[in-house]
Design an enzyme around this catalytic site. Structure first.
Site, PDB file in Angstrom:
ATOM      1  N   HIS A   1      51.014  39.099 -22.049  1.00  0.00           N
ATOM      2  CA  HIS A   1      49.691  38.593 -22.412  1.00  0.00           C
ATOM      3  C   HIS A   1      48.552  39.228 -21.624  1.00  0.00           C
ATOM      4  CE1 HIS A   1      51.629  34.655 -24.145  1.00  0.00           C
ATOM      5  NE2 HIS A   1      52.105  35.754 -24.680  1.00  0.00           N
TER       6      HIS A   1
ATOM      7  N   ASP B   1      54.727  36.315 -20.889  1.00  0.00           N
ATOM      8  CA  ASP B   1      53.446  35.650 -20.659  1.00  0.00           C
ATOM      9  C   ASP B   1      52.529  36.616 -19.914  1.00  0.00           C
ATOM     10  OD1 ASP B   1      51.416  33.597 -19.976  1.00  0.00           O
ATOM     11  OD2 ASP B   1      52.910  32.209 -20.743  1.00  0.00           O
TER      12      ASP B   1
END
Ligand SMILES: *[C@@H]1O[C@H](CO)[C@@H](O)[C@H](O)[C@H]1NC(C)=O
Ligand SMILES: *[C@@H]1O[C@H](CO)[C@@H](O)[C@H](O)[C@H]1NC(C)=O
Length: 391
Positions: free
Chosen positions: A239, A216
């Site tokens: 991310h 993430d």
């Protein structure tokens, strides 16, 4: 900020020098077993109690070996303001994710002042929980953040590794003056919700010289983060660095004075991102400097998204109330994995103001020209500007 680093090192050396001579509380003396099998939580808590109750500077020492521990709650206030937690070994979480899955935190420092955590590996064994989550089952717990620091001041985390967290690896919440230096975060690209470092409701947090590869956000910056400094961080997979998501709540603290410099992104989903939900909120972002970033094959190198809607599910589809202003991008170059290398999708009601771009050079897959996309965004450019500005 070599000087910053120098100061941090001096601080650590001084801390270590003063605390080693003072009381040292070895978890093994309290019954911890370095065999990876015996639950050593009680021994860790007992060593902490001794260090925290000491009127002099104190060290909790974790020697080499694998120590199985459940939820650890290192609570303050303590009787001294200089505790070092020195970890030469590895802390291992129970492999049954239900043990910690609803506990929010695995290792928590709460309400402490002047704590330095040096070295160590946290292995949360998150794979079981990720498999549960990705199977679409509704029975999975949320998972625990591996290392959380809350309501604390003057905390240093130095040289720690965190692998395979269930949820976030490291979270800082409600703190003042926290320095995270030389940490190494590792989890697979497809591990859900495993943000590297999350900061919110905190001021004066510094993240330096760290390597974060996860499933993430590399660093996620929540409401109420102010005077945040991030420098020398290598992100990927993951991310990217994200301010947000913001504007989930109607009343929310703003984000201000954030510096992100000397960062690299390799194969990440995003690079430098600001994201907000499309709904009313009094949240804001004001004063951000993104400086000296290198992108390698990043899907969305520069992005402001005020229509944030992960997985296109449960989107409010209203107008974001989050006001975004004074965001500077300086010396950002490299490659985008998609044609749109710069995307500013701002609020219709509160357009983004004062975006400054200087020496931005991004291409699409190494050679093709990339493009920029703006909605409700205003700003200026100087120096090199590739792709051509959309202001
Ligand atoms: C912004 O934050 C940095 C630390 O990241 C701090 O040194 C500086 O003084 C802050 N600036 C203002 C205007 O508060
Ligand atoms: C932009 O980057 C490309 C690839 O690194 C480089 O060849 C080119 O000279 C740069 N352009 C400018 C104007 O700096």
């Amino acid at each position: 900020m070599a000087f910053h680093r120098f100061l941090a090192l001096v601080t650590i050396v001084l801390f270590t020098a003063t605390t080693v001579s003072a009381g040292t509380y070895n978890v093994k003396s309290y019954g911890a077993k370095p065999n990876g099998k015996t639950d050593s939580s009680k021994a860790f808590m007992a060593a902490w109690s001794s260090a925290c109750g000491s009127t002099k500077a104190a060290t909790v020492y974790v020697p080499k070996g694998r120590f199985l521990v459940g939820g650890l709650r290192f609570n303050g206030p303590c009787r001294n303001g200089a505790i070092t937690v020195r970890i030469d070994g590895t802390l291992v979480a129970p492999s049954n994710y239900f043990v910690l899955g609803n506990a929010k935190f695995w290792v928590l420092f709460h309400g402490v002042q002047g704590v330095t955590i040096v070295g160590g590996t946290l292995d949360a064994q998150g794979a079981g929980l990720w498999a549960c989550k990705t199977s679409g089952s509704r029975k999975c717990p949320d998972g625990a953040t591996s290392l959380a620091i809350s309501n604390s001041n003057n905390v240093i985390v130095y040289g720690l590794s965190s692998i395979n967290s269930q949820m976030f690896h490291i979270a800082v919440n409600g703190c003042r003056n926290v320095r995270i230096l030389g940490v190494n975060v590792m989890a697979p690209w497809n591990s859900p919700n495993t943000d590297g470092i999350h900061v919110q409701l905190s001021t004066g947090v510094t993240i330096l010289n760290s390597k974060i590869g996860t499933g993430d956000d590399c660093v996620s910056i929540g409401p109420g983060a102010t005077n945040l400094w991030i420098e020398g961080v290598a992100c990927g997979p993951g991310h990217g660095i994200s301010i947000g998501s913001l504007g989930k709540d109607l009343k929310e603290q703003g984000v201000s004075n954030v510096t992100v410099k000397r960062v690299t992104f390799k194969g990440t989903e995003n690079g430098l991102r600001i994201k907000a939900w499309a709904k009313p909120s009094n949240g804001f972002v004001n004063g951000v400097l993104f400086q000296n970033a290198i992108m390698t094959n990043v899907e969305n190198p520069i992005v402001i998204d005020e229509n944030y809607c992960p997985g296109d599910k449960n989107c409010p589809r209203q107008v974001s109330g989050v006001k975004i202003s004074n965001v500077r991008y300086q010396d950002v170059h490299g490659t985008s994995a998609t044609k749109v290398a710069v995307k500013f999708d701002c609020s219709k009601k509160y357009p983004c103001r004062g975006i400054k771009m200087q020496d931005v050079n991004l291409s699409f897959k190494n050679q093709l020209p990339a493009s920029a996309y703006c909605v409700n965004a205003a700003g200026t450019t100087s120096g090199v500007m590739k792709p051509t500005s959309c202001f």
